[in-house]
Design an enzyme around this catalytic site. Structure first.
Site, PDB file in Angstrom:
ATOM      1  N   HIS A  56       0.695  -5.083  -4.293  1.00 45.13           N
ATOM      2  CA  HIS A  56       1.303  -4.889  -5.611  1.00 45.13           C
ATOM      3  C   HIS A  56       1.763  -6.221  -6.200  1.00 45.13           C
ATOM      4  O   HIS A  56       1.513  -6.510  -7.371  1.00 45.13           O
ATOM      5  CB  HIS A  56       2.481  -3.922  -5.516  1.00 45.13           C
ATOM      6  CG  HIS A  56       2.059  -2.507  -5.252  1.00 45.13           C
ATOM      7  ND1 HIS A  56       2.961  -1.473  -5.131  1.00 45.13           N
ATOM      8  CD2 HIS A  56       0.838  -1.956  -5.081  1.00 45.13           C
ATOM      9  CE1 HIS A  56       2.311  -0.346  -4.903  1.00 45.13           C
ATOM     10  NE2 HIS A  56       1.012  -0.621  -4.859  1.00 45.13           N
ATOM     11  N   HIS A 104       8.334  -3.748   1.069  1.00 43.88           N
ATOM     12  CA  HIS A 104       7.904  -4.893   1.870  1.00 43.88           C
ATOM     13  C   HIS A 104       9.078  -5.791   2.263  1.00 43.88           C
ATOM     14  O   HIS A 104      10.189  -5.652   1.755  1.00 43.88           O
ATOM     15  CB  HIS A 104       6.849  -5.712   1.117  1.00 43.88           C
ATOM     16  CG  HIS A 104       5.623  -4.938   0.757  1.00 43.88           C
ATOM     17  ND1 HIS A 104       4.581  -4.717   1.637  1.00 43.88           N
ATOM     18  CD2 HIS A 104       5.266  -4.318  -0.397  1.00 43.88           C
ATOM     19  CE1 HIS A 104       3.640  -4.001   1.037  1.00 43.88           C
ATOM     20  NE2 HIS A 104       4.024  -3.737  -0.192  1.00 43.88           N
TER      21      HIS A 104
END
Length: 213
Positions: free
Chosen positions: A106, A165
């Protein structure tokens, strides 16, 4: 899900924008005929093919690295033999949790898409169109849509930075996105055998804003 198909949204909005603005720019600034203008449009549209290739290769590489470095954790019965899983998909099929180095796709894709849009809309600085032209309405609509899409990408980038993340995975994703942008628009696209920049052969210092609203 919206971010997972971010390249599709970017691609289908940039496709008509690059086509219309490049053709108009070639006719009005370079005084090219229809055939040469179409060839210039095709050359500039190849930047979208390059972007597609970058998206495909990088996302595939991220998946490969995650599968290579990952280990599956499952809640199996003690009597069952321990199974080795080769991929994240196999692990999830058995309701397991895959722990691997997951580079943020992303962060990579959102940063690359936002920078690419900013590069492509720069063509408006050198484009002159009649105030009452229908073509101007079309270009304005595409420009506003691209700006709105960029705002969404920035917002979702912030959401990814906060909620998903770890730091190293996000940082690496951003660095790869910046490298993809820099390697194309700041290096390769300056060369003759390339898709070229939105305003070919015109240095940044000599641009004059003529697309007055």
């Amino acid at each position: 899900y919206f971010v997972k198909v971010a390249w599709a949204w970017t691609f289908w909005l940039l496709l008509p924008f690059i086509t219309v603005t490049t053709y108009q720019f070639a006719k009005s600034k370079f005084l090219y005929g229809p055939t040469k203008s179409v060839l210039m449009v095709l050359q500039r549209l190849s930047a979208l093919l390059v972007g597609t290739a970058i998206w495909y290769v990088c996302t595939g590489l991220f998946i490969y690295i995650e599968n290579l470095t990952g280990v599956c954790s499952t809640l199996g019965k003690p009597s069952e033999p321990h199974r080795l899983y080769a991929t994240k998909r196999e692990c999830h099929q058995d309701n397991g949790i895959w722990n691997g180095f997951d580079i943020s796709g992303h962060c990579f894709l959102l940063s690359y898409c936002a920078l690419m849009i900013m590069e492509e809309v720069a063509v408006l600085e050198g484009l002159s169109i009649d105030q009452n032209s229908k073509l101007r309405v079309v270009i304005n609509g595409l420009f506003v849509s691209l700006c709105f899409l960029t705002m969404i990408w920035v917002f979702m980038f912030l959401c990814t930075a906060v909620y998903f993340h770890d730091f190293s995975q996000k940082l690496l994703g951003v660095l790869i996105g910046l490298s993809a942008w820099y390697g194309t628009y700041r290096f390769w696209y300056l060369k003759p055998l390339s898709p070229g920049l939105p305003l070919p052969n015109i240095p940044l210092s000599s641009k004059k804003y003529s697309y007055s609203r």
